[in-house]
Each structure stands twice: as structure tokens, then as C-alpha cells.
Design an enzyme around this catalytic site. Structure first.
Site, PDB file in Angstrom:
ATOM      1  N   GLU A  79      -6.237  -0.375  -6.243  1.00 47.08           N
ATOM      2  CA  GLU A  79      -7.263   0.555  -5.767  1.00 47.08           C
ATOM      3  C   GLU A  79      -6.795   1.986  -6.018  1.00 47.08           C
ATOM      4  O   GLU A  79      -5.598   2.288  -5.907  1.00 47.08           O
ATOM      5  CB  GLU A  79      -7.518   0.378  -4.257  1.00 47.08           C
ATOM      6  CG  GLU A  79      -7.908  -1.021  -3.842  1.00 47.08           C
ATOM      7  CD  GLU A  79      -6.703  -1.870  -3.475  1.00 47.08           C
ATOM      8  OE1 GLU A  79      -5.604  -1.300  -3.263  1.00 47.08           O
ATOM      9  OE2 GLU A  79      -6.857  -3.093  -3.403  1.00 47.08           O
TER      10      GLU A  79
ATOM     11  N   HIS B 161       0.832  -1.202   0.000  1.00 45.91           N
ATOM     12  CA  HIS B 161       0.000   0.000   0.000  1.00 45.91           C
ATOM     13  C   HIS B 161       0.863   1.246   0.000  1.00 45.91           C
ATOM     14  O   HIS B 161       1.980   1.246   0.514  1.00 45.91           O
ATOM     15  CB  HIS B 161      -0.891   0.034   1.256  1.00 45.91           C
ATOM     16  CG  HIS B 161      -2.204  -0.649   1.084  1.00 45.91           C
ATOM     17  ND1 HIS B 161      -3.407   0.014   1.170  1.00 45.91           N
ATOM     18  CD2 HIS B 161      -2.514  -1.946   0.827  1.00 45.91           C
ATOM     19  CE1 HIS B 161      -4.402  -0.849   0.968  1.00 45.91           C
ATOM     20  NE2 HIS B 161      -3.881  -2.045   0.762  1.00 45.91           N
TER      21      HIS B 161
END
Length: 316
Positions: free
Chosen positions: A105, A37
Site C-alpha cells: 500500500e 507496516h
């Protein structure tokens, strides 16, 4: 079934992730997942170290196999760079490394100002990215001019003897079929037998299928549920919001739609070994070959002790 531990980069510092890797190996876990991330989902998680630095450090503290769960090699980082990072990781881990990839994402991929593509375009980008990565791993100079990526006169010199496997994440029919077609294995987070069957029938055959679930170890179920809702309210954000929301504050806003009992149901809370065994059994019955458990909150050593003492011996 192989039982592994899931290192949550969104929640722990690099030093804590390394300590968890050591603890997982000592407790008897067989492998590691690690998330990739740029941002945490919500500010309460509070961390997000650069995964490739952590993966390098992991090679020096334990010998467990490592899979990225998952890396997006399409927008934030060019696939030619991911190819080099993964090849170096495989060398450091002496071949015990799997590159798990997915379409990603907006939370992590929007940061350079690029437009966030629609789902079909993201799938096409992922397919081309995997092609670029594998081409570079062959060790020759590569020139690639595709619809999404350009590579000019690039060669990766530091490579493992055998290229890493690439496992592909998928949840909808199109992404699962892509995973079956281009992946060396399949990655998911849901104990859904239909998803595993679709992967195998679409060409996945007997390739490995990995999945993961979350736990919140605590002295009581209620305390574990409180920690889970505090740290991971995004676990039950509905629909496609997880793919399109661009920042932690937007996830915090969307999480206001989520009730505490919904998060509680998504986690294994407390310290009951039977609850963990029941969750693992759900994934086994769905057809997965490997399952990875992540702890949320400060009590990860308690989870390791529980697995070493009660869960893993009963599985074996």
C-alpha cells in the site's frame, strides 16, 4: 484446519506483541501471522514497530510458526534486503517461518519519495522481487539486472537448511493468478470460495491457503463494536483507497464514509464462542487450510481464554 493468531503491528507495542505470542501459544493456537507496516492505518491504532526486529524477538519467546501477512518487497525495502531478513528469520525460528508477500500500500511504501506505481507495474515488480529473493537464497553470488531491480555481486551467508516458503497475497484476478504461478501458498483475508478456487485452478493446486479475520473481544457485542469502530474504521474503506492513500490522516478522512454498523459486521464482536466458530466455519467452507484471528483493543487475554476454553476444543 489450522487455527492461528494474528499479531497486529499497527496496534500494539513490541512488548505487547511478544506477550500476545506467548499467550497465543499457551492458549493452543498453532501458528502466528504478523503484519508489516511503516504506519498504522489510523492514528487510533497508534503503533508500527519494525517487523523484522519483532520477528527475531518472537523466536526467543515461543515456538509457533510465523508468517508475515504480508511484507511488500518492492519499494520501501529492496528485495535483496528482504531476502537477508527472511533468511535470518528462518534460521532463528529453525525453519518455522514463511515469507508472505504482496504488492503493498502507498501508506507504507511512499515514504522515500518514490512514485507509487499502477497495479500492473506493482505486480510485475513483485514477480521480479520474488525471483531475486529465491535466487539469493540459493547461496551463490548473485548479479541481477532486471527491469525493476539491480543486484551486484551479492551473497547471503546466513541461510536455513531449506529456503522459506513464499506465500503470495491476492484479491483481484490478476494478483490471484500471479500467486498461483509464483507462490508456494496463498494469502487472503476474505472468506470467498471463488478466490480460493481461482487460485487452485490457476496452478495453485493443493498449495496451502491462509486467511485471517478480526475480532474485538469485550463483555458485550456493543462494546466490542465500539472498540472496532474506534480502532479500525479503515476496515470498510471502499474500493482501491486502501492501496493508494498515503497517510493515516487520509484514511481517517476516508473512514468518515464508513458507518459503525459496517465495521461491526466486519468483526466478530463480544465474547460469544459461537460467533467465532461461525466465522471460522465460513473460511473452512471457502476452502482455506489455515485461518488467523486478530484481536483489536485491550482485551486480548480474554480472547485467548475464550479460545482455550471454548473455541479450540470444539474445533478439535
Amino acid at each position: 484446519m489450522k487455527i492461528g493468531y494474528f499479531l497486529s503491528s499497527e496496534e500494539y507495542t513490541p512488548a505487547e506483541l511478544l506477550a500476545q505470542a506467548r499467550g497465543a501459544e499457551q492458549a493452543g493456537f498453532e501458528a502466528l501471522w504478523i503484519s508489516d507496516h511503516y504506519h498504522p492505518w489510523v492514528d487510533a491504532q497508534g503503533q508500527s514497530p519494525f517487523v523484522w526486529s519483532t520477528i527475531g524477538a518472537l523466536s526467543q519467546v515461543c515456538r509457533l510458526p510465523v508468517t508475515t501477512a504480508v511484507t511488500c518487497p518492492t519499494v520501501r525495502i529492496h528485495p535483496a534486503v528482504i531476502a537477508q531478513a527472511a533468511a535470518t528469520s528462518a534460521v532463528l525460528h529453525e525453519g518455522r517461518f514463511v515469507l508472505g508477500v504482496g504488492t503493498g500500500e502507498a501508506l507504507n511504501e511512499h515514504i522515500l519519495g518514490d512514485a507509487w506505481p499502477q497495479a500492473d507495474v506493482r505486480l510485475a515488480m513483485l514477480e521480479e522481487a520474488v525471483e531475486v529473493i529465491r535466487e539469493l537464497w540459493r547461496g551463490d553470488f548473485v548479479n541481477h539486472h532486471g527491469p525493476h531491480y539491480t543486484v551486484e555481486h551479492a551473497r547471503i551467508y546466513t541461510r536455513p537448511e531449506t529456503p522459506p516458503s513464499i506465500y503470495v497475497s491476492g484479491f483481484g484476478p490478476k494478483s490471484i493468478e500471479l500467486a498461483a504461478r509464483i507462490g508456494d501458498g496463498y494469502v487472503s483475508t476474505m472468506p470467498d470460495a471463488d478466490m480460493v478456487r481461482r487460485f487452485r485452478e490457476a496452478g495453485g493446486g493443493d498449495k496451502p491457503c491462509q486467511a485471517g479475520f478480526k475480532a474485538a473481544y469485550a463483555d458485550t457485542v456493543d462494546e466490542g463494536a465500539r472498540i472496532a469502530y474506534e480502532r479500525w474504521p479503515n476496515a470498510r474503506v471502499p474500493g482501491e483507497l486502501s492501496q493508494v492513500l498515503p497517510s493515516p490522516r487520509h484514511f481517517e478522512q476516508a473512514a468518515q464514509l464508513v458507518r459503525p454498523e459496517q465495521v461491526r459486521d466486519a468483526f466478530v464482536c463480544g465474547r460469544d464462542a459461537d460467533a467465532h466458530l461461525d466465522m471460522i466455519d465460513r473460511y473452512a467452507k471457502a476452502g482455506y487450510d489455515e485461518v488467523y484471528v486478530a484481536n483489536t483493543g485491550p482485551h486480548w487475554q480474554g480472547l485467548f481464554d475464550l479460545y482455550q476454553r471454548e473455541v479450540l476444543p470444539r474445533l478439535r
